[in-house]
Scaffold this motif. Sequence first.
Motif, short mmCIF file in Angstrom:
data_model
loop_
_atom_site.label_atom_id
_atom_site.label_comp_id
_atom_site.label_asym_id
_atom_site.label_seq_id
_atom_site.Cartn_x
_atom_site.Cartn_y
_atom_site.Cartn_z
N ALA B 31 -22.61 -63.54 12.74
CA ALA B 31 -21.68 -64.22 11.86
C ALA B 31 -21.97 -64.02 10.39
O ALA B 31 -22.06 -64.95 9.61
N ALA B 32 -22.15 -62.81 9.99
CA ALA B 32 -22.17 -62.50 8.57
C ALA B 32 -20.98 -61.61 8.33
O ALA B 32 -20.98 -60.43 8.66
N LEU B 33 -19.90 -62.19 7.79
CA LEU B 33 -18.66 -61.43 7.65
C LEU B 33 -18.86 -60.27 6.69
O LEU B 33 -19.52 -60.40 5.68
N PRO B 34 -18.30 -59.15 7.01
CA PRO B 34 -18.52 -57.95 6.20
C PRO B 34 -17.67 -57.93 4.96
O PRO B 34 -16.66 -58.62 4.87
N ALA B 38 -16.72 -52.87 0.57
CA ALA B 38 -18.02 -52.34 0.20
C ALA B 38 -18.73 -51.65 1.34
O ALA B 38 -19.86 -51.25 1.23
N GLY B 39 -18.03 -51.55 2.44
CA GLY B 39 -18.64 -50.90 3.57
C GLY B 39 -19.71 -51.71 4.23
O GLY B 39 -20.67 -51.19 4.75
N GLY B 40 -19.58 -53.00 4.20
CA GLY B 40 -20.56 -53.86 4.87
C GLY B 40 -21.15 -54.83 3.88
O GLY B 40 -21.24 -54.57 2.69
N SER B 41 -21.56 -55.94 4.42
CA SER B 41 -22.10 -57.00 3.59
C SER B 41 -23.39 -56.55 2.94
O SER B 41 -24.22 -55.89 3.53
N SER B 42 -23.57 -56.94 1.71
CA SER B 42 -24.74 -56.48 0.99
C SER B 42 -26.02 -57.14 1.48
O SER B 42 -27.09 -56.68 1.19
N ASP B 43 -25.87 -58.25 2.24
CA ASP B 43 -27.08 -58.90 2.72
C ASP B 43 -27.35 -58.57 4.17
O ASP B 43 -28.04 -59.26 4.87
N GLN B 182 5.37 -56.39 13.93
CA GLN B 182 4.53 -55.46 14.68
C GLN B 182 3.59 -54.70 13.74
O GLN B 182 2.44 -54.40 14.10
N LEU B 183 4.08 -54.40 12.54
CA LEU B 183 3.20 -53.75 11.55
C LEU B 183 2.07 -54.70 11.16
O LEU B 183 0.91 -54.28 11.01
N LEU B 184 2.40 -55.97 10.99
CA LEU B 184 1.36 -56.94 10.65
C LEU B 184 0.35 -57.07 11.79
O LEU B 184 -0.85 -57.24 11.55
N ALA B 185 0.83 -56.99 13.02
CA ALA B 185 -0.09 -57.04 14.16
C ALA B 185 -1.04 -55.84 14.10
O ALA B 185 -2.25 -55.98 14.35
N GLY B 186 -0.50 -54.68 13.74
CA GLY B 186 -1.34 -53.49 13.57
C GLY B 186 -2.37 -53.71 12.48
O GLY B 186 -3.55 -53.34 12.62
N LEU B 187 -1.93 -54.33 11.38
CA LEU B 187 -2.87 -54.63 10.29
C LEU B 187 -3.97 -55.57 10.78
O LEU B 187 -5.15 -55.39 10.45
N GLY B 188 -3.56 -56.56 11.56
CA GLY B 188 -4.54 -57.51 12.10
C GLY B 188 -5.58 -56.81 12.95
O GLY B 188 -6.79 -57.09 12.86
N VAL B 189 -5.12 -55.87 13.78
CA VAL B 189 -6.06 -55.13 14.64
C VAL B 189 -7.01 -54.30 13.78
O VAL B 189 -8.22 -54.24 14.04
N ALA B 190 -6.46 -53.67 12.74
CA ALA B 190 -7.32 -52.86 11.86
C ALA B 190 -8.35 -53.75 11.15
O ALA B 190 -9.54 -53.40 11.08
N LEU B 191 -7.90 -54.90 10.65
CA LEU B 191 -8.85 -55.79 9.97
C LEU B 191 -9.92 -56.29 10.93
O LEU B 191 -11.10 -56.37 10.57
N LEU B 192 -9.52 -56.61 12.14
CA LEU B 192 -10.49 -57.10 13.12
C LEU B 192 -11.48 -56.00 13.49
O LEU B 192 -12.67 -56.27 13.70
N THR B 193 -10.99 -54.77 13.58
CA THR B 193 -11.90 -53.67 13.89
C THR B 193 -12.96 -53.54 12.81
O THR B 193 -14.16 -53.43 13.09
N LEU B 194 -12.51 -53.58 11.57
CA LEU B 194 -13.45 -53.45 10.46
C LEU B 194 -14.40 -54.63 10.39
O LEU B 194 -15.62 -54.48 10.28
N ALA B 195 -13.82 -55.82 10.45
CA ALA B 195 -14.66 -57.02 10.33
C ALA B 195 -15.58 -57.15 11.53
O ALA B 195 -16.76 -57.50 11.39
N GLY B 196 -15.07 -56.85 12.71
CA GLY B 196 -15.89 -56.94 13.92
C GLY B 196 -17.02 -55.92 13.89
O GLY B 196 -18.14 -56.22 14.29
N ALA B 197 -16.71 -54.73 13.39
CA ALA B 197 -17.75 -53.70 13.30
C ALA B 197 -18.83 -54.14 12.32
O ALA B 197 -20.02 -53.93 12.56
N GLY B 198 -18.42 -54.76 11.24
CA GLY B 198 -19.40 -55.25 10.28
C GLY B 198 -20.26 -56.35 10.87
O GLY B 198 -21.48 -56.36 10.70
N LEU B 199 -19.61 -57.25 11.59
CA LEU B 199 -20.34 -58.38 12.17
C LEU B 199 -21.28 -57.95 13.28
O LEU B 199 -22.42 -58.41 13.35
N GLY B 200 -20.76 -57.10 14.15
CA GLY B 200 -21.54 -56.71 15.32
C GLY B 200 -22.41 -55.51 15.07
O GLY B 200 -23.19 -55.12 15.93
N GLY B 201 -22.25 -54.89 13.90
CA GLY B 201 -23.11 -53.77 13.54
C GLY B 201 -22.78 -52.49 14.27
O GLY B 201 -23.61 -51.59 14.33
#
Lengths: 304, 645
Positions: B31-34, B38-43, B182-201
Motif C-alpha cells: 500500500a504505497a501508491l505509486p 515519476a515511474g514509481g514512488s520515490s520512497d 467505455q473509453l473511461l473504463a479503458g482509462l481505468g484499466v490503464a490506471l489500475l495497471t500502472l498503480a497496481g504495478a507500482g504497488l505490487g512491484g
Amino acid sequence: MSPRRPALIALGVVLAVAAVEWVAAARAYRRAISGADWRALDAHLAAIPGDEAIVLAERWLGPRARLEVPRLRRWSSAAPPDLAGWPRFHVVSLGGEPWTRDLRGEWPEWPLGHVPEASSRDHLGPFTIHHFSPPGAAETVADLLEGRLEVRDARGRCPERAGGFACKQGRVERVVAEVTFTPRRCLRLAVDDGDALTIRAPAALLGDTLRGHLGFDDFNARLRSDAPLLLTIAVDGARIAELTLSDAQGWAAFEAPTPAGRHDLTITVLPTSAGTWGDRGYQDRPLHAPCLELRSLRHPGGAG
Amino acid sequence: MSGDRKGAGGGSTDAEADDLDASRSLARDAAALPDLDAGGSSDRDTSPSPDRDASAPSAGRRPPLLLALALGAATTTLLSLGHRDVGYTRDEGIYFAASRAYGGWAATLAQRPGEALSAPVRDRAFAVNQEHPALMKLAGGVAARLVATPTVPSPGAQGGDPPTRGLAPLLPEGAAMRLPAQLLAGLGVALLTLAGAGLGGSWIAGVLAALWFIALPRVWFHAGLHCFDVPVAVMTLAVALAYRRALSSPRWGLALGPILGVAIAVKHNALFLPVLLGLHYLVCLGRAGALGRPRLWPALPFASMATLGPLTAFALWPWLWSDPIGRLAGYFAFHRQHSYYNTEYLGLNYNQPPLPLAYPFTLTWATVPTCLLLLAAIGLAIGLWRDLSPRTGSLRQDPKDRRWSAPLRPGEGMDGLLLALLALFPLALIALPTVPIFGGTKHWMTAYPFLALAAASAWGALWRAVTPASASAVGAPLRRRARVLLAPLLALALLLGPSIRSTIHAHPHGLEQYAPLIGGARGAADLGLLRGFWGHALTPLLPTMAGLGERPFDLHDLHELARVQYEREGRWPPGLRPAGTSRAQAALLFHERHMTTYEVQQWNALGTATPAAIVELDDVPLTSLTVRGVNQSDGDPPPADDRGP
C-alpha cells in the motif's frame, strides 16, 4: 515463527480458495437442466393422476417449467392456495430438498407443526420428485368460490359478467392475484370503502371443515395502506367465523368446522378503506383489494 | 527511500537473510501508491522482485506503460464490440434522449456559438435529465454526432428526435453513445495497471489490479453502458492518485481541483471525496507531527479542490449556468429525497429503509470471488499495519520547511489508510440505515478500484516475502529462476480464473451473475437474491418478437425511451405497439420478486401463465415473453364430488 510463514499461509489460503472457486465455477456456470431432462419430467408428471397436486420446490423455476411441462400450467401448480386438501401431492425439486423456503409456508401446519416426510422419491436427471401421502390429510370437497355464486353489494345484486361480478360499487373477479409476492388464485373484491359485500354460495357442498385464505393484492397498495377488513362466514344463517384481517398477516389462513352436506354459505366482507395513502393523502388508487379463497375439506373418518 | 533488500546481484542463499528480507518488504511494500508521472514512488524499494524480473528485467522501476495502454485499449475495444449484445437499460433510455439533446446543442455550439450559449437554447437542451450532471451525456451526444451510423425515423419516438448520422459513421447510435464510458473504463484499466504495478512491484500485480476490477461480471456489465457508475469509479481512482501526488507536489496540487471537478461532473459520488481526503490528510498531518500548524490545514490540494473543483464542475454542466443556486438546490433535493427502490435480499422484498446493515457487504461477497476479496482484505490489513508501525529515520522528524503547496514529504502519505478509506466508505455509506434503498452493487462500485489496488499491494508483499531473493538473482540457476518466474503467473491465472470465467459465461447478462461460491445465478435464486433491475435482458428475444406481427405490446420494465433507441436503430419489431397490460396481446416480464404483481396481471390479461419464450442465465429466468393464445393455461378439473347443487 519465521516471518515468511505468515505470508506463505496467507498466500496458500488465498490460492486454495481460488482453487475451490474454480471447482465451484465449473458447477455453477452451466445449465443444470437439459431439454431431455424437461421431456423426461413431462412424461413422468403426465402419468400422475389429475386429482393430485404437483408443485415446484423452487418457485423461480416456474416460467421454464410451465413452458416445458404442460401439467405444471394448472392453477393448482402455478397459483395454489396451499397444500391442504390434497391427500396426495408431489413436489418437484432441483436441489433435492422439497421443503424450500418457498414451499414450507404452503404446508398448513407450518410453522407450528412439522412438514411431512415424502413417502417415496423418484430421481430424474437433475430433478427429484417427492411423493407425499401425509397421514390424516384432508381431501378437497369443493372449491367454493369457483362454483355458482350470488354477489350483492349495498346497492343490490351484482350481475355476473365476463367471468366476474359487476357491482355498482366495484367489481368481483376470479383472478390470480399477487399476495406477499406469490401468485394466488382467488376472488378479488375490488369495492368501495365501507360498503359490505355479500357473497352467497347456495347449496354449497361442505365437508367437515371450511378452509380459506385472505390476502391483499398488489405490493404497491400494501405499502400504502394497512387498513383491516372484517370477514364473516355463515352456514345456513348461523355465523361460524368472524375475522378482522390486515395485510400484515400476509396470505392469512383460517379454518372453521362445518356441518357436512349441502348448505347455504354466506360470506360478508367489509373493507374499511379500499384506497391508499400517498403524497397527496388518501386516494382511491392503487386499490387495496382483498382476495379470498375458500374450500370445503373432509378429513379421513370425518363426516360428509 | 533506500532499499533494505539486497540487490539482485547480491543475492544470498542464506535462508535467514531471505526471511529478514521478506518481513521487511512485507511491511514496507504494501500500500504505497505509486507516482504515475515519476515511474514509481520515490520512497519505494528499488530492488527487483521475482515477478518484476519476469516481466521486464531491464525496465527496473518504470511503470509498464505499454502494458497499461494495451490493456486499456483492449478493454475499450472488447466493450465496444461485446456490448452490442447487452440490451439497453432503463436509465440508458433516458440518457440516450438526453444525449441527443445535448449533442444537438454541441453541434449548434460548433456552428453558431452565440446561439448555443444563449440561455433559452442552452436550457432547452439541458433541461432533459437535469437531475444528473451533464458530462457523460454530453460526451455520448458528441460521440453519436461523430461516429453514429444513420438512424431510422421513429414515428413513436418521444420528443420526435430527428434521425442522426455521424460524421464518420461506424457504430449504431446506442453503441456510439456508450463509447465515452467505455473509453473511461479503458482509462481505468490503464490506471489500475500502472498503480497496481507500482504497488505490487511487478507488471503481474498491475495486471492483477486491472483484471480484479474489470473482469468482475458486474463491473464489466456496467463498464459498457451509457451510464455513470464505472465512469465515476474511474474518476474516483484518478482523483485519489492525483491527491496522493498532490500532497508533495504543487503541480499535482493545482491539477487536483479540475480532476475532482470532472469527477463531480460525472456523478455525485465524487462529492464525498474531499471529505474523505480531508480526513486522510488530517491523520497524515497528525502522524507527521504537523497537525499543530494551522497554515498547513487548508493546503494547496484542498484549496484547489475547493475552488477549481466546483468551477470545473460548473463549467461542464451548462444547466447550472442560469440560476445556479436554485438549480443546484434542486439537484441536491432530488438526491436527498431519492425514492426507494424495491430490492430482494435473502427472500425478502425491501422497499422501505432500513436495509440490513450487512446488505452491501453480503452482496459484495455474493458477487465478487472470495479469493479476490481475501487478497484485498490482506492488502488493506498490511497497509494499515504499515501506516501504524513506528516510523524510522527521517520520517520521525517534523521538518520546519513544510510548504503549504506541498505539505507532506514522500513516505508520509499513509497509503494504507487512503486505500482503506476509499475502499470501505462506499459500502459503509450504503449500509447506513437512513440511506435510501438503491439495491444494486453499482452504487458502491467506487470502492472496487481500491480493493483491486489493495489486492495488488498484498500480492507484491506476499510474493516478496515467500520468494527467496536468491532464487531470482541473476546468478541463480536458470531452472530455479524459471520456476520462480512461472509460479506467480500460474497463481495469477488461478486467482483470476473464476472471475474471468464468470464474466465470459454471463455475458451479456453480467448484472444477473453471482460469484461461484454462491452457486452463480441458480444459487442466488435459491437464496432469494436480486435477479436484475434494469429491464435490459431482452436482446435474445428480439427475433421471436419480430415474428409476432402486429400486436399491442406490454413493455413492462423496458423503458419506453430504451425501446425508442431500438426503434431508431431498426431493431424494434415495427408491429409491436406499446400498450398497457389490460389491452396487450403480448408482454415482456423482467423477473424480480416484486414484479410478481405485474406477472399475475399479465396472466389475467393474456389468459396464460406460460411464457412463449424465456431469456435465462443457467436455468434462471431473467425475462419472459408471454403471448395471448400461446401455451394457454389448463384449468384444474373440479374436485370429483363437486357436482354443484
